[in-house]
Write a protein that holds these residues in place. Structure first.
Motif, PDB file in Angstrom:
ATOM      1  N   GLU A   1      46.660 -29.275 -22.198  1.00 48.07           N
ATOM      2  CA  GLU A   1      46.236 -28.266 -22.221  1.00 48.07           C
ATOM      3  C   GLU A   1      46.053 -27.247 -21.308  1.00 48.07           C
ATOM      4  O   GLU A   1      45.397 -25.861 -21.584  1.00 48.07           O
ATOM      5  N   PHE A   2      46.366 -27.843 -20.254  1.00 48.01           N
ATOM      6  CA  PHE A   2      46.165 -25.907 -19.021  1.00 48.01           C
ATOM      7  C   PHE A   2      47.179 -26.140 -18.691  1.00 48.01           C
ATOM      8  O   PHE A   2      47.489 -26.356 -18.379  1.00 48.01           O
TER       9      PHE A   2
ATOM     10  N   HIS B   1      22.146 -35.414 -12.422  1.00 46.83           N
ATOM     11  CA  HIS B   1      22.838 -34.017 -13.227  1.00 46.83           C
ATOM     12  C   HIS B   1      23.942 -33.889 -13.401  1.00 46.83           C
ATOM     13  O   HIS B   1      23.997 -34.218 -14.679  1.00 46.83           O
ATOM     14  N   TYR B   2      25.337 -35.543 -12.726  1.00 50.14           N
ATOM     15  CA  TYR B   2      25.751 -35.202 -13.584  1.00 50.14           C
ATOM     16  C   TYR B   2      25.379 -36.404 -15.631  1.00 50.14           C
ATOM     17  O   TYR B   2      26.678 -36.234 -16.202  1.00 50.14           O
ATOM     18  N   ALA B   3      24.587 -37.257 -15.172  1.00 52.35           N
ATOM     19  CA  ALA B   3      24.509 -37.792 -16.496  1.00 52.35           C
ATOM     20  C   ALA B   3      23.094 -36.953 -17.255  1.00 52.35           C
ATOM     21  O   ALA B   3      23.594 -36.432 -18.226  1.00 52.35           O
ATOM     22  N   ARG B   4      22.621 -35.695 -17.252  1.00 54.18           N
ATOM     23  CA  ARG B   4      23.053 -34.723 -18.028  1.00 54.18           C
ATOM     24  C   ARG B   4      23.703 -33.766 -17.910  1.00 54.18           C
ATOM     25  O   ARG B   4      23.853 -33.206 -19.761  1.00 54.18           O
ATOM     26  N   ALA B   5      24.730 -33.527 -17.306  1.00 55.22           N
ATOM     27  CA  ALA B   5      25.421 -32.648 -17.646  1.00 55.22           C
ATOM     28  C   ALA B   5      26.564 -33.102 -18.947  1.00 55.22           C
ATOM     29  O   ALA B   5      26.917 -32.575 -19.613  1.00 55.22           O
ATOM     30  N   ASN B   6      26.805 -34.642 -18.513  1.00 50.40           N
ATOM     31  CA  ASN B   6      27.639 -35.345 -19.421  1.00 50.40           C
ATOM     32  C   ASN B   6      29.188 -34.926 -20.071  1.00 50.40           C
ATOM     33  O   ASN B   6      29.773 -35.590 -20.809  1.00 50.40           O
ATOM     34  N   TRP B   7      29.346 -34.052 -19.110  1.00 48.87           N
ATOM     35  CA  TRP B   7      30.990 -33.326 -19.656  1.00 48.87           C
ATOM     36  C   TRP B   7      32.208 -34.724 -19.267  1.00 48.87           C
ATOM     37  O   TRP B   7      33.273 -34.146 -19.892  1.00 48.87           O
ATOM     38  N   THR B   8      31.707 -35.810 -17.954  1.00 52.44           N
ATOM     39  CA  THR B   8      32.878 -36.660 -18.047  1.00 52.44           C
ATOM     40  C   THR B   8      32.968 -37.214 -19.745  1.00 52.44           C
ATOM     41  O   THR B   8      33.987 -37.646 -19.768  1.00 52.44           O
TER      42      THR B   8
ATOM     43  N   ILE C   1      38.832 -33.616 -24.924  1.00 52.66           N
ATOM     44  CA  ILE C   1      39.397 -32.549 -23.923  1.00 52.66           C
ATOM     45  C   ILE C   1      39.511 -31.070 -25.227  1.00 52.66           C
ATOM     46  O   ILE C   1      39.373 -29.979 -24.462  1.00 52.66           O
ATOM     47  N   ASP C   2      38.979 -31.644 -26.780  1.00 54.93           N
ATOM     48  CA  ASP C   2      39.014 -29.952 -27.133  1.00 54.93           C
ATOM     49  C   ASP C   2      37.188 -29.797 -27.819  1.00 54.93           C
ATOM     50  O   ASP C   2      37.090 -29.052 -28.168  1.00 54.93           O
ATOM     51  N   SER C   3      36.751 -29.889 -27.079  1.00 52.50           N
ATOM     52  CA  SER C   3      35.057 -30.355 -27.257  1.00 52.50           C
ATOM     53  C   SER C   3      34.982 -29.205 -26.891  1.00 52.50           C
ATOM     54  O   SER C   3      35.392 -28.040 -26.063  1.00 52.50           O
ATOM     55  N   GLU C   4      33.482 -27.737 -27.094  1.00 53.58           N
ATOM     56  CA  GLU C   4      33.632 -26.570 -26.311  1.00 53.58           C
ATOM     57  C   GLU C   4      33.275 -26.770 -24.948  1.00 53.58           C
ATOM     58  O   GLU C   4      33.815 -25.286 -24.261  1.00 53.58           O
ATOM     59  N   MET C   5      33.102 -27.058 -24.407  1.00 54.06           N
ATOM     60  CA  MET C   5      32.600 -27.137 -23.094  1.00 54.06           C
ATOM     61  C   MET C   5      34.054 -27.046 -22.013  1.00 54.06           C
ATOM     62  O   MET C   5      34.064 -26.432 -21.211  1.00 54.06           O
TER      63      MET C   5
ATOM     64  N   ARG D   1      36.127 -23.937 -23.166  1.00 48.77           N
ATOM     65  CA  ARG D   1      35.404 -22.487 -22.698  1.00 48.77           C
ATOM     66  C   ARG D   1      35.889 -22.929 -20.646  1.00 48.77           C
ATOM     67  O   ARG D   1      36.561 -21.939 -20.122  1.00 48.77           O
ATOM     68  N   ILE D   2      35.734 -24.403 -20.712  1.00 46.62           N
ATOM     69  CA  ILE D   2      36.196 -24.227 -18.787  1.00 46.62           C
ATOM     70  C   ILE D   2      37.863 -23.875 -18.881  1.00 46.62           C
ATOM     71  O   ILE D   2      38.303 -23.132 -17.945  1.00 46.62           O
ATOM     72  N   ARG D   3      38.926 -24.186 -19.850  1.00 49.70           N
ATOM     73  CA  ARG D   3      40.111 -23.833 -19.874  1.00 49.70           C
ATOM     74  C   ARG D   3      40.041 -22.225 -19.704  1.00 49.70           C
ATOM     75  O   ARG D   3      41.301 -21.673 -18.991  1.00 49.70           O
ATOM     76  N   ALA D   4      39.840 -21.795 -20.817  1.00 48.64           N
ATOM     77  CA  ALA D   4      40.029 -20.178 -21.425  1.00 48.64           C
ATOM     78  C   ALA D   4      39.330 -19.593 -19.626  1.00 48.64           C
ATOM     79  O   ALA D   4      39.507 -18.593 -19.264  1.00 48.64           O
ATOM     80  N   GLY D   5      37.881 -19.727 -19.117  1.00 49.00           N
ATOM     81  CA  GLY D   5      37.503 -19.430 -17.586  1.00 49.00           C
ATOM     82  C   GLY D   5      38.616 -19.383 -16.749  1.00 49.00           C
ATOM     83  O   GLY D   5      38.402 -18.652 -16.024  1.00 49.00           O
ATOM     84  N   GLY D   6      38.987 -20.836 -16.240  1.00 49.12           N
ATOM     85  CA  GLY D   6      40.487 -20.854 -15.594  1.00 49.12           C
ATOM     86  C   GLY D   6      41.326 -19.752 -15.789  1.00 49.12           C
ATOM     87  O   GLY D   6      41.811 -19.099 -14.353  1.00 49.12           O
TER      88      GLY D   6
END
Length: 211
Positions: free
Chosen positions: A35-36, A71-78, A82-86, A89-94
């Protein structure tokens, strides 16, 4: 060498890759990341540089300054799809950052790096944070470690996407990035699996990825 010098060196190596003619020729094509697009991936690499002047110019908040693993535990992005809101948003921001094209993006990154080269050496190791984070910060130097990882990982993604050699980063940078990825991997896998992957090919697991 300091982490701040490593950051500037690594960013300029990534920038050289972003200026490669093959990147421009493939600008509107898909990348190897789901998707990128190539342009959005280049914009995402640029995002590792462009917000930093504003981040370090902002007043220090009252948020707690946490270590990298916290930090990474709190962010939890890992852990997110890939279709999550975060990730959407990262793809759209790029894509937004890259909207004016390869040359404009690369020129903006270069100007920002020139600015940062003057700013970073004398700064205290204060807390910094991205606006979309929750109520916490990390130290400036820890933040730059996370940016090294992003540069190294995504430069490989970009190079493979356009069919050029992945750039060589300094050994010190690779050591920093591999140390971070190994610690992140330990959050997802048994320690013995990580040890075996690095030492015993006959017992190595198939997957010790940090993400």
């Amino acid at each position: 060498m300091t982490i701040r010098e490593d950051f500037l060196t690594t960013a300029r190596i990534a920038l050289d890759l972003m200026r490669h003619p093959q990147v421009g020729q493939n600008w509107d094509k898909p990348s190897v990341l789901p998707e990128f697009g190539v342009s959005g991936l280049a914009g995402h690499i640029g995002y590792q540089v462009l917000p930093l002047p504003d981040m370090i110019a902002a007043p220090t908040g009252d948020e707690p300054v946490v270590g990298l693993m916290e930090h990474y535990a709190r962010a939890n992005w890992t852990e997110l799809d890939i279709d999550s809101e975060m990730h959407t948003r990262i793809r759209a921001g790029g894509e937004k950052i890259a909207a004016e094209g390869q040359d404009a993006l690369c020129d903006q990154i270069e100007q920002t790096l020139d600015e940062l080269a003057k700013m970073l050496p004398g700064l205290e190791n204060r807390g910094v944070r991205m606006p979309h984070w929750g109520p916490w910060a990390v130290s400036l130097d820890d933040y730059l470690v996370t940016r090294l990882m992003e540069f190294v990982v995504h430069s490989d993604d970009l190079a493979v996407s356009v069919g050029v050699e992945t750039p060589e980063f300094p050994r010190r940078v690779n050591e920093t990035v591999i140390d971070l990825l190994t610690r992140m991997s330990l959050n997802k896998h048994r320690a013995i699996d990580v040890v075996r992957a690095l030492s015993r090919k006959e017992r190595a697991p198939q997957d010790i990825t940090a993400f």
